[in-house]
Structures are given as structure tokens and as C-alpha cells.
Design an enzyme around this catalytic site. Sequence first.
Site, PDB file in Angstrom:
ATOM      1  N   ASP A 180       1.005  -1.175  -0.039  1.00  8.71           N
ATOM      2  CA  ASP A 180      -0.094  -0.105  -0.228  1.00  8.71           C
ATOM      3  C   ASP A 180       0.896   1.351   0.052  1.00  8.71           C
ATOM      4  O   ASP A 180       1.983   1.109  -0.534  1.00  8.71           O
ATOM      5  CB  ASP A 180      -0.808   0.026   1.315  1.00  8.71           C
ATOM      6  CG  ASP A 180      -2.268   0.550   1.050  1.00  8.71           C
ATOM      7  OD1 ASP A 180      -2.036   1.837   0.439  1.00  8.71           O
ATOM      8  OD2 ASP A 180      -3.381   0.235   1.230  1.00  8.71           O
ATOM      9  N   HIS A 188       1.662   1.795  -3.186  1.00  7.03           N
ATOM     10  CA  HIS A 188       0.644   2.769  -4.036  1.00  7.03           C
ATOM     11  C   HIS A 188       0.977   4.060  -4.037  1.00  7.03           C
ATOM     12  O   HIS A 188       0.555   4.635  -5.003  1.00  7.03           O
ATOM     13  CB  HIS A 188      -0.859   2.735  -3.223  1.00  7.03           C
ATOM     14  CG  HIS A 188      -1.402   1.311  -3.204  1.00  7.03           C
ATOM     15  ND1 HIS A 188      -2.724   1.004  -2.581  1.00  7.03           N
ATOM     16  CD2 HIS A 188      -1.119   0.177  -3.826  1.00  7.03           C
ATOM     17  CE1 HIS A 188      -3.119  -0.348  -2.767  1.00  7.03           C
ATOM     18  NE2 HIS A 188      -2.215  -0.883  -3.503  1.00  7.03           N
TER      19      HIS A 188
END
Length: 510
Positions: free
Chosen positions: A306, A340
Amino acid sequence: MKAFFSSGKIQTIVWISLLALAFCCGRKPSYEFADLYEGLPFDMPRVQRPSIPKRSASIVEFGAVGDGITLNTEAFAAAISHVCGKGGGHVVVPEGIWLTGPVTLLDNIDLHLEEGAVIVFSADRDLYPIIETNFEGLDMYRCLSPINAYRARNISITGKGIIDGSGDSWREVKKQNAPPKVWKEILKNGGVLSDRQDVWFPDEGYKKARATSGNFNNPDPSLDTAEIKSFLRPVMVSVRECENVLLEGCTFQNSPAWNIHPLYSRNLIIKDINVRNPWYATNGDGIDIDACENVILQGATFDVGDDAICIKSGKDEDGRRHAVKCRNLLIDRCTVYHGHGGFVVGSEMSGGVENIKVTRNCYLGTDVGLRFKSTRGRGGVVKDIWIDDIKMKDIVADAVTFNLFYAGKSATEGGPGAESATIPEADETTPEFRDIHISNVTCNGAAAAITVNGLEEKPVRDISFSGVTISSRKGIEVSNADGITFENVVVRTPGGEAPSVRNSTRITFK
């Protein structure tokens, strides 16, 4: 004739002599982070390392066995309590595989992992009591973190060892994110599947809680917390309301949720750490610096599932009620591989974010390089951020993005969000992003160069780009912005299209 002094003693004497000479001449030893403060555009006190007494004790002295089978929870607790009771010092974890439940750090304690030491946290849910805490910007109940500290002073985790959170037994896994071979292996671990057979959950309680929480991690409060305990998976390292903290040298990996989460803490040094999670790890953030003050992050490497380096300060009403800013951060010489976002602000930023300097970072293969995100309802102000000397390569989506229509998805799962048919009036729930300066950026390969998507009622404003070179498939798109300056910005796209600007004012290209 036997030498009177060993070479080690001679070196020590020489060092002491030089130090004494320096003091006699009126010069003090240089501050290790002095270069980060040169020309700093905001006031920030010099962050010092925690003061840890020299005494030490090994966990082996308290019955720990490093065979990867014996549970060492009591040995860790006894060693930390003993050393803390003596006034503090170093709790040493020697070479071996040390299985344990949660480890709580106390005042004046350094948890030191020697080379070859691996701490593995048990997947037994009974070892992790449910506590009141804050996660994703909201006050909520979660399981106690594998490594945790609450209102502690002068604490550290150091050394060359590895800390493994056994997160693969806690996290849900989306089939679309996992390679086929990995997905097959996950199915062998038991658990249950979603009704559409496309998400793996560790147990029925997790599945039940997920059905009530949408895309987020706040379940229906009427559910039995014991039944949904897996869903209340903890961050791996939780440092709450602490002061004078050092993380240095270790590898942190395989976390149940976020890897490292400093919250409401001040005076932190995070240096030369390695943070890892599988690319498919749900909520597998690297580090989330949340409502903290006076932080230095330097020389860290991230390869995670993430956002990698994420700055937060609370979410919506809870964040505005706490009203704790995240401020005075220096982030230098960090490298991000998968993630991300490389450097990220938000989306939880309701308490405000200010006074951040990011320098000499590399983002290689991240979804987004520099990522600013929020949405209506947050409130809060993000301002006074300086970003300089950033290298990027093979960025999957945007090299730089401001997205004020964030909907809880990664940049590769959906667009920037749709503008509304009815524009609300700006109020305390409206987030504000302004006074952000981005310079000397080179990006070799991205889907899009720069995307600015502000809110109609409160545009993103006073953002400067200078000395930026990007090769990408799409160029610059600006919507709902005011006072955006592009100076010496070169964007190379296959079609060579001009920047797209709509519903914006004072957009300048030099």
C-alpha cells in the site's frame, strides 16, 4: 615484550583526545543531521537520539529459547521489566528465531536485535487483547499491536535483525491482486471465500465484519468483537503518545495491517530501516506518520502493498476533534519500490499537515510517485511542504497527483473521482491543500505526468513545480486549481499534447 596497549585501546585514547581537543578549542561534535537543517524553510528543533543507559540483558537470561517453536512472550516481558526497573538499558535479542506474543516497550528501553535475530509474532489471536486505539484516523477498537508502546519516553528498536508480524494469517487477500500461484497457496491455508469467490478471509468472523464496513476497516459496532477479532487486525509497530523514539537498522515485514504507526508522538528518528510487505498485502503500508511532531526519516527502503511513506493527522470528525497536526518532518534519502504511493499525504489529514521537507528520494515502480489525496468531509489544511530532488522510474499511474475526490481505492483501481452536480459551500469539513513546492524531479516513465483535481468549492492553490522532467503517456491535467506555477517543466508524451486546464485560475507556464 608484550604491548602495553591493544590497538583497540589506542584507538579509544586517540578518539577521546581528539574530542577533548575539539571542546578545548570551543568546537562541539557535529550534529549528525545538520545538513538536513541547512536552509530549512521552517523552524524545527534538532531531534536527538533517545538517551538509553548502557546496561544490557539478553532475553536468554529470562528463559527465552530461539528455536522458532517455544513461545517467548513471558521472557520478553520479564527482560524488559527487569531492565526498566534498573533505570533502563538494552534488551538484547541474539541470533535465533524467537516466537512471541505482543512485546510492550517501556521507558528507557532499547530492543536490540543482533544480526541473525528474527522475532516472529504468533498468529494465535488469544495473545492479542482488544484495546481502544486509533486506526485510519478514527477512534476504534483493534487488537493490541505485536510491538507496542504507550506514553513511553526514550525508547528504541535497533540492530540488524528482522521483525515479522505473521500478517499473512491476518490479512484478507483479493484474488485480482495475488499472482495465480500465490492465490492457490493461500487457499490451502483454510479460511473462507467471499460470496463471489474473489476475496479470501481468514475466518467467518472476518467475512461478517467486512460485509458491514464497505471498503474501510470500521465494522458495525454492534458486532461481537471476539467473533470478528481477525478483522480487528493490528498495525505491527504501534508507538502512541511517546517521546524520544529511535528505529534504526532493522527489517520490519509481513505486518497484519500497517507496518509502522507512530501516533501522537514527538521527537522521532527513523533511520536505515527496511520495510517489506507482499505487493498484495491489504493495508500493507510501510510507515504512517500520524499526528506527530519533529520527525526525521532517513535512509529507509520500502517495498510494500500500500502507501509507503504516508503522512496523516486523523479523519473527519474524530480528526478535527483531536486537532493534532502532523508537523516538522524531514524525509531524506529514502527508496520506495512497490507501493501505492512513494510519498503520500492523506487521505486522513483532518488535524492538519504542515512543515515537511522531502529530499533525495527514489521511487521505482510505485503506482504513484508524489500522492496528495483527500475528500469532502475531512476538513483540515495541508500546507508548507517542500519536495526537492526526486528520482522516479516506471510509475504505474501518475508521477504527481492531487486528488480531492479520493474514494478509498488505489490509483490503479479507479480514476480521480467525479465532480459533483451540486457544489456545496466550503466549511470546516472542506479539506484545503496549498503552498506546496515541488522541484528538481526526474521521472522516466509514467502513465500520466501531473494531475491536479481540486474541489470546486475550495481549489488546490499556490502549488509550484520547477525543474521537472517527465516522460509519460499522458501529460498535465489541471482542474479546480488556483495559482499553479510550472517553471522549467518538460513533459514528453507520444502525442506531444498541450496541458489540459479547466475551471482554474492563475495557471502559469514559464
